[in-house]
Every structure is written in structure tokens, then in C-alpha cells.
Design an enzyme around this catalytic site. Structure first.
Site, short mmCIF file in Angstrom:
data_model
loop_
_atom_site.label_atom_id
_atom_site.label_comp_id
_atom_site.label_asym_id
_atom_site.label_seq_id
_atom_site.Cartn_x
_atom_site.Cartn_y
_atom_site.Cartn_z
CE LYS A 150 54.62 -90.42 -25.32
NZ LYS A 150 54.73 -89.23 -25.96
CE LYS A 185 54.88 -95.72 -32.87
NZ LYS A 185 54.93 -94.69 -33.17
CE LYS A 239 63.10 -91.15 -34.46
NZ LYS A 239 62.13 -90.02 -34.36
P1 TYM Z 1 57.11 -88.52 -33.98
O1 TYM Z 1 59.02 -88.06 -34.01
O2 TYM Z 1 56.98 -89.48 -32.98
O3 TYM Z 1 57.05 -88.94 -35.74
C1 TYM Z 1 57.44 -88.11 -36.72
C2 TYM Z 1 56.60 -89.01 -38.12
O4 TYM Z 1 56.99 -89.78 -38.68
C3 TYM Z 1 55.48 -90.71 -38.32
N1 TYM Z 1 56.20 -92.32 -37.75
C4 TYM Z 1 55.26 -92.87 -38.36
N2 TYM Z 1 54.30 -93.04 -39.26
C5 TYM Z 1 54.40 -94.21 -39.71
N3 TYM Z 1 54.57 -95.97 -39.38
C6 TYM Z 1 55.16 -95.74 -38.58
N4 TYM Z 1 55.43 -96.88 -37.61
C7 TYM Z 1 55.94 -94.40 -37.90
N5 TYM Z 1 56.83 -94.19 -37.36
C8 TYM Z 1 56.31 -92.46 -37.35
C9 TYM Z 1 54.99 -90.07 -37.39
O5 TYM Z 1 53.60 -90.19 -37.24
C10 TYM Z 1 55.04 -88.20 -37.68
O6 TYM Z 1 54.78 -87.96 -38.77
N6 TYM Z 1 54.50 -85.40 -32.43
C11 TYM Z 1 55.39 -85.69 -33.74
C12 TYM Z 1 56.22 -84.63 -33.77
C13 TYM Z 1 55.26 -83.10 -33.60
C14 TYM Z 1 55.21 -82.90 -34.85
C15 TYM Z 1 54.58 -80.92 -35.07
C16 TYM Z 1 54.42 -83.38 -35.98
C17 TYM Z 1 55.52 -82.02 -32.75
N7 TYM Z 1 55.18 -81.44 -34.02
C18 TYM Z 1 53.80 -80.68 -36.08
C19 TYM Z 1 53.10 -82.98 -36.68
C20 TYM Z 1 53.57 -80.87 -36.96
C21 TYM Z 1 55.99 -87.18 -33.22
O7 TYM Z 1 56.22 -87.19 -32.17
O8 TYM Z 1 56.55 -87.61 -33.89
#
Ligand code: TYM
Length: 329
Positions: free
Chosen positions: A111, A194, A197
Site C-alpha cells: 500500500k 488475483k 475490487k
Molecule cells: P476483503 O474485503 O479484501 O475480502 C473479503 C474476503 O474475500 C477474500 N478474497 C478472495 N479470495 C480468493 N480470491 C480472491 N481473488 C479474493 N479477493 C478477496 C478475502 O481473502 C477475504 O476473505 N482484511 C479483510 C477483511 C477483514 C477480515 C477481518 C477478514 C477485516 N477483519 C477479520 C476476516 C477476519 C479484507 O480486506 O478482506
């Protein structure tokens, strides 16, 4: 019963990566575990959304959770900022989280590289907030995609550190979880990396059929195999990976066979993939729209989730305060 916690940031519509990395597991786990699934709105503030966008995105993810099949009677579905206890636990964990280790995380470095003008403290302490989310409910399992592996590693470290400092096996050490064993990474349509968004390479659960066809037909491939059984290039392998989650196994086997005999036509592969994604999304698309406009239902779900999540979070924070030495007179 073992506890499960996971969340998704409200930064836009959910895509197939979110679905297959996270939501697919949520749906199964809610039958077998005590689950807490939330919308990580505190986390999304690192990118400074407007109040309108923030609220709209929270509503959208909530509608998408419900349309995908998350059941508020089975799981606790809530909004992160409805639990101020999470902020308190983050503050307490911050005291034993070291700036050096936070600076070394790959996602922080990434980032800083991408947005050098917005290196805020929230980004640095992102893994601490995430640890608080998870351990506030004493979670055992955390269903996430592969990209969250390092964040989970930090959570495990902070939980174990707390236990060590206070010489007490208080927090369980949570494990990353996926029913298929290894955590998954769903690729995008742009040939590498990957689906994300912010990458603009995704297919969203709410995309209309025409949009899906257009996106998939534009997906990056290569010039085609030149000899039998040649290794599959990354862009083509990505399309196979997408097929492996949305298509019938025979369909994938058919195209792989065509690839290995050099008779594959990428146009046909893409057409099939697009139709299979459309069929996969179909049952969710209309439901998302209907639920997103059902104020009364959304309000009810949020209130229910807040109450249940609060109970569990308040208990942990009360106990943590006691362990730390904030004792009442
Ligand atoms: P975030 O919002 O970026 O993504 C949400 C979930 O989707 C999964 N994901 C993917 N899995 C496989 N392939 C992909 N291309 C892909 N893109 C997204 C992410 O691995 C995630 O499971 N930091 C986290 C949010 C969060 C969180 C937590 C998760 C905050 N607190 C506590 C678990 C537990 C995040 O930014 O995910």
C-alpha cells in the site's frame, strides 16, 4: 461449539473472488459452527470513502450476504462499527504490537508503494484491528482467501503474545480455514494476479449477463498451444481456475483435453465460461436487488446481529480488562 469469525470490507460490490474465497465457506460453516460474519466498515476508512459511499456499500454487502444465503437465524451478522468494543480491544492490543513488525507486512509495504500519499496510521495498524475482530469472539476458525494469510498470521501472533504476557491461555489461537483445505486465490480476467475490487479485473455477483459476456470475452489469453501437452500459460490457467469453480467438472476436463491436443479455441472456452458464470450468478442477482431495497428487513437483521455480537464482545472486553488489571474499586 467452535467459533468462526470473518468479515468483508464494504468497498464495492462482491466479486467471484469474495464469493469463492470467503462467502462459499460462510454458507457451509453456518450449519456447523457458532458463526460471526460482519461488514468491516472501520477497515474501509483507510481509503477515506464519503459518508454516502460508505453507507451505500455497507448496505450493499449486507444485501449480498443475505442474497447469497447467510441466515441471520443461524449466524450473527453484524456491522463492525456497531461494536465499539472492537475499537477498545484494538487499542489494548496496539500496546504490544510493534511498529517494526507492522511495517514489514507485505500488504502494508504494497500500500505504501501504490499510495505513498496516503500512508495513514490506520493502514499500519490494520492487522491489529483485524486481530481484534477475530479474537473478540474467541474465534477458532477464520474462513478467508489466500490474500489474508499474512493478516491471519499476525492475529495468531497477537493472540499468543497476549496469552504469554498475562500467563494465561485466554485467547484461542485462530486458524485460517477453507473447506477445500488450502486457501484459495481466484484470479482476475486480466491475465495475472488475483481478482480484486481495485484491480478492475473482476466479475461481480450483480453483473448483468451482457456485462459478464463482455468482460469474459475480453479476458487475456495467449497465442495458443503449439505442441501437444505443452504447459498452460498463466492467463489461460486463470480461465481454467474460474471454470473449476463455476462449471461442471466435465466441461473443464473437455477444454483441458482440447488444450493438450492443441485443438482448443479460446473463443469457445470464453463463451462457455461466460454462460456458466451467468448461470451461477443468476439466482443471486435479482435477490440482491430485492433485499437491498427492503429497509425493514435490513434494519431488523442489523439490530439482531448487533445485539448478539455485542453480548459476546462485551464479555471478552470485560475479561480482558480484568486480566490486564483495570479492576473496579
Ligand atoms: P476483503 O474485503 O479484501 O475480502 C473479503 C474476503 O474475500 C477474500 N478474497 C478472495 N479470495 C480468493 N480470491 C480472491 N481473488 C479474493 N479477493 C478477496 C478475502 O481473502 C477475504 O476473505 N482484511 C479483510 C477483511 C477483514 C477480515 C477481518 C477478514 C477485516 N477483519 C477479520 C476476516 C477476519 C479484507 O480486506 O478482506
Amino acid at each position: 461449539m467452535e467459533k468462526v469469525v470473518s468479515g468483508i470490507r464494504p468497498t464495492g460490490n462482491l466479486h467471484l473472488g469474495n464469493y469463492f474465497g470467503a462467502v462459499r465457506n460462510f454458507l457451509k460453516m453456518q450449519n456447523d459452527y457458532n458463526c460471526y460474519f460482519f461488514i468491516a466498515d472501520y477497515h474501509s476508512l483507510t481509503t477515506h470513502p464519503t459518508p454516502e459511499d460508505l453507507h451505500g456499500n455497507v448496505r450493499q454487502v449486507l444485501a449480498e450476504y443475505l442474497a447469497a444465503g447467510l441466515d441471520p437465524e443461524k449466524s450473527t451478522i453484524y456491522i463492525q462499527s456497531d461494536l465499539p468494543e472492537v475499537a477498545e480491544l484494538t487499542l489494548l492490543l496496539n500496546m504490544n504490537a510493534y511498529v517494526g513488525e507492522l511495517e514489514r507486512t507485505t500488504s502494508f509495504k504494497e500500500k505504501v508503494r501504490k499510495h505513498p500519499d496516503n500512508v495513514n496510521a490506520g493502514l499500519l495498524t490494520y492487522p491489529v484491528l483485524m486481530a481484534a475482530d477475530i479474537i473478540i469472539h474467541q474465534a477458532n476458525k477464520v474462513p478467508v482467501g489466500k490474500d489474508q494469510e499474512q493478516n491471519l498470521e499476525m492475529t495468531r501472533k497477537f493472540a499468543a503474545r497476549f496469552n504469554r504476557i498475562y500467563d494465561k491461555e485466554y485467547f484461542p489461537i485462530p486458524e485460517p480455514f477453507n473447506y477445500g483445505e488450502a486457501l484459495v486465490k481466484i484470479p482476475g480476467l486480466d491475465g495475472s494476479g488475483k481478482m480484486g475490487k481495485s484491480e478492475g479485473n473482476g466479475v461481480y455477483l450483480i453483473d448483468e449477463p451482457a456485462v459478464i459476456r463482455k468482460k469474459v470475452m475480453k479476458a487475456v489469453t495467449d497465442t495458443g498451444p503449439t505442441e501437444p501437452n505443452s504447459p498452460v500459460s498463466e492467463p489461460v490457467n486463470n480461465l481454467f481456475t474460474l471454470m473449476s469453480v463455476v462449471s461442471q467438472p466435465e466441461t473443464l476436463a473437455f477444454f483441458k483435453e482440447q488444450y493438450s491436443t492443441c485443438s482448443i479455441r479460446y473463443g469457445d472456452l470464453k463463451k462457455q465460461l461466460a454462460e456458466d458464470i451467468i448461470a451461477f450468478n443468476e439466482p443471486m442477482r435479482e435477490k440482491i436487488k430485492a433485499i437491498a431495497s427492503d429497509e425493514v428487513y435490513l434494519r431488523k437483521v442489523v439490530a439482531m446481529g448487533k445485539e448478539k455480537a455485542h453480548e459476546s464482545a462485551a464479555k471478552t472486553v470485560r475479561e480482558v480488562r480484568e486480566i490486564i488489571g483495570f479492576r473496579s474499586f
